[in-house]
Write an enzyme that holds these catalytic residues in place. Structure first.
Site, short mmCIF file in Angstrom:
data_model
loop_
_atom_site.label_atom_id
_atom_site.label_comp_id
_atom_site.label_asym_id
_atom_site.label_seq_id
_atom_site.Cartn_x
_atom_site.Cartn_y
_atom_site.Cartn_z
N ASP A 92 23.98 -6.55 -20.92
CA ASP A 92 25.42 -6.57 -21.25
C ASP A 92 25.65 -7.35 -22.54
OD1 ASP A 92 26.03 -5.22 -18.95
OD2 ASP A 92 26.85 -6.94 -17.88
N ARG A 135 24.71 1.43 -24.70
CA ARG A 135 25.95 1.63 -23.94
C ARG A 135 27.10 1.23 -24.87
NH1 ARG A 135 25.77 -1.76 -18.74
NH2 ARG A 135 24.85 0.11 -17.85
P1 FDA Z 1 41.16 1.33 -22.29
O1 FDA Z 1 41.17 -0.13 -21.99
O2 FDA Z 1 41.93 1.80 -23.49
O3 FDA Z 1 41.65 2.08 -20.99
C1 FDA Z 1 41.79 3.49 -20.93
C2 FDA Z 1 42.35 3.85 -19.57
O4 FDA Z 1 41.39 3.53 -18.57
C3 FDA Z 1 43.59 3.06 -19.16
O5 FDA Z 1 44.75 3.66 -19.66
C4 FDA Z 1 43.49 3.10 -17.66
O6 FDA Z 1 43.91 4.34 -17.17
C5 FDA Z 1 42.02 2.99 -17.42
N1 FDA Z 1 41.60 1.58 -17.26
C6 FDA Z 1 40.88 0.84 -18.14
N2 FDA Z 1 40.64 -0.38 -17.65
C7 FDA Z 1 41.23 -0.44 -16.43
C8 FDA Z 1 41.33 -1.45 -15.44
N3 FDA Z 1 40.77 -2.65 -15.57
N4 FDA Z 1 42.01 -1.14 -14.30
C9 FDA Z 1 42.57 0.07 -14.13
N5 FDA Z 1 42.51 1.07 -15.05
C10 FDA Z 1 41.85 0.82 -16.19
N6 FDA Z 1 32.67 -4.89 -22.13
C11 FDA Z 1 31.99 -5.84 -22.84
O7 FDA Z 1 32.60 -6.54 -23.65
N7 FDA Z 1 30.65 -6.00 -22.64
C12 FDA Z 1 29.93 -5.23 -21.79
O8 FDA Z 1 28.72 -5.41 -21.65
C13 FDA Z 1 30.63 -4.22 -21.06
N8 FDA Z 1 29.97 -3.40 -20.19
C14 FDA Z 1 30.63 -2.32 -19.65
C15 FDA Z 1 29.93 -1.39 -18.89
C16 FDA Z 1 30.57 -0.27 -18.41
C17 FDA Z 1 29.79 0.75 -17.65
C18 FDA Z 1 31.97 -0.07 -18.66
C19 FDA Z 1 32.68 1.15 -18.18
C20 FDA Z 1 32.67 -1.02 -19.37
C21 FDA Z 1 32.03 -2.15 -19.86
N9 FDA Z 1 32.73 -3.12 -20.57
C22 FDA Z 1 32.03 -4.09 -21.25
C23 FDA Z 1 34.23 -3.14 -20.56
C24 FDA Z 1 34.82 -2.41 -21.75
O9 FDA Z 1 34.57 -3.10 -22.93
C25 FDA Z 1 36.34 -2.25 -21.62
O10 FDA Z 1 36.94 -3.50 -21.53
C26 FDA Z 1 36.78 -1.42 -20.42
O11 FDA Z 1 35.91 -0.37 -20.18
C27 FDA Z 1 38.19 -0.82 -20.66
O12 FDA Z 1 38.17 0.00 -21.81
P2 FDA Z 1 38.33 1.59 -21.77
O13 FDA Z 1 37.30 2.17 -22.67
O14 FDA Z 1 38.30 2.09 -20.39
O15 FDA Z 1 39.70 1.87 -22.50
#
Ligand code: FDA
Length: 317
Positions: A134, A184
């Protein structure tokens, strides 16, 4: 504003004490965390795998302050990997690790974390699965990528995480797109200063699209970690334009977020991996999930103040 406040609170021991001690917090935490024990985590994992999803398990913990604690985290990963091997789950299930949980913040920390990561990678290789490291806040990016580079000399399948909110990430993607690399790509979950990171969602998203294309043009196996339909649509259309085989990249999401979408994409034949955290040290991870979506805070408050009988976790909050 609320996001910054919650991310700030994720690092405050006093707030942690209050939130963790409040019994009703648990029912909201349960949406994002697969229990406190290995058995609970394996039950959740098996259900996901039998529904056609892949899994990456994270033993929760970060900012480890003693060598003993770092050893304990390492031992927990070894136990977890042994169980994955014994249960025949290693084709579908890998593990994710955080270097700060393995001791990177101790004196001489990156050497300590590297040694612990080596122990975990050796066990992962023995049972036939992979490890992804991560990414934490921007002050750790260089040291984390150096650690992954060192690990990859012996274990070429070790994956890393890059965050599109950081200005540097397009270049990092271009430098990590070799055959066998597993990157990732996520947006980034930490509060970062403006001299290193985009603040506006539109800029973070624009950079995500750019980075996704760079990774898809490369020779590695990119892993697109996002719940954002606009990002997923971009990935799928670029993958098709670049003649990428459907099994040469992964879509990834967190446990408890857009579960229906995870199933829909898997049913279309896409490899979809769910990040499954477990353990007692869930506070910082949970606060970052709250920070990502204000509606989650409303839901938490509702759960805290409703009568226990009526406060149920709803999907899609
Ligand atoms: P965004 O935040 O724009 O959300 C898009 C949509 O997704 C929202 O409108 C909502 O519908 C849904 N959504 C997103 N988050 C939600 C929540 N918490 N609850 C409910 N709905 C939600 N970060 C990091 O800094 N270091 C890391 O190592 C990782 N590792 C990692 C692994 C994996 C498999 C994932 C999926 C994510 C991470 N992250 C991470 C977290 C990542 O950086 C980010 O904060 C979240 O994935 C939210 O971003 P989105 O891309 O989903 O977009």
């Amino acid at each position: 504003m609320l996001k910054s406040l919650l991310l700030g609170m994720s690092r405050m021991p006093v707030v942690k004490k209050v939130v963790v001690a409040f019994p009703l917090t648990r029912r909201v935490v349960d949406r994002f965390v697969a229990g406190e024990t290995l058995e609970e985590c394996l039950n959740v994992t098996k259900a996901l795998v039998s529904s056609g999803l892949l899994v990456s398990i994270d033993y929760l913990g970060e900012d480890t302050t003693t060598a003993t604690q770092a050893d304990r985290v390492t031992d927990s990963y070894v136990d977890l990997l042994n169980r994955l091997g014994a249960e025949g789950l290693t084709d579908s299930v890998e593990v994710s690790i955080k270097l700060s949980a393995l001791g990177s913040l101790l004196k001489g920390g990156y050497e300590v974390a590297l040694d612990n990561a080596r122990v975990i990678c050796a066990r992962a290789e023995r049972v036939g699965t992979t490890v992804t490291v991560d990414m934490e806040d921007h002050s750790t990016t260089d040291a984390t990528l150096r650690t992954v580079h060192t690990l990859r000399a012996q274990y070429p399948w070790v994956g890393a995480v890059l965050q599109s909110m950081l200005y540097r990430t397009t270049t990092d993607c271009a430098n990590h797109d070799d055959a066998g690399s597993r990157i990732r790509l996520c947006k980034g979950a930490y509060a970062e200063p403006t001299d290193v990171a985009h603040k506006a969602k539109s800029a973070v998203d624009r950079n995500y699209r750019r980075c996704a294309t760079v990774l898809l043009q490369g020779e590695g196996r990119p892993m697109f970690a996002t719940h954002d339909s606009a990002m997923i649509d971009h990935v799928l259309s670029e993958a098709s334009r670049l003649d990428r085989r459907i099994d040469s990249y992964e879509l990834q999401m967190l446990l408890g977020i857009r579960s229906d979408e995870q199933q829909r994409l898997a049913a279309l034949g896409h490899p979809v991996r769910v990040y499954v955290p477990f353990g007692t040290d869930w506070y910082a991870y949970f606060m970052r999930r709250l920070a990502e979506r204000p509606a989650n805070v409303v839901f938490l408050l509702r759960a805290l103040f409703q009568r226990p009988r009526r406060a149920q976790v709803q999907s899609g909050f």
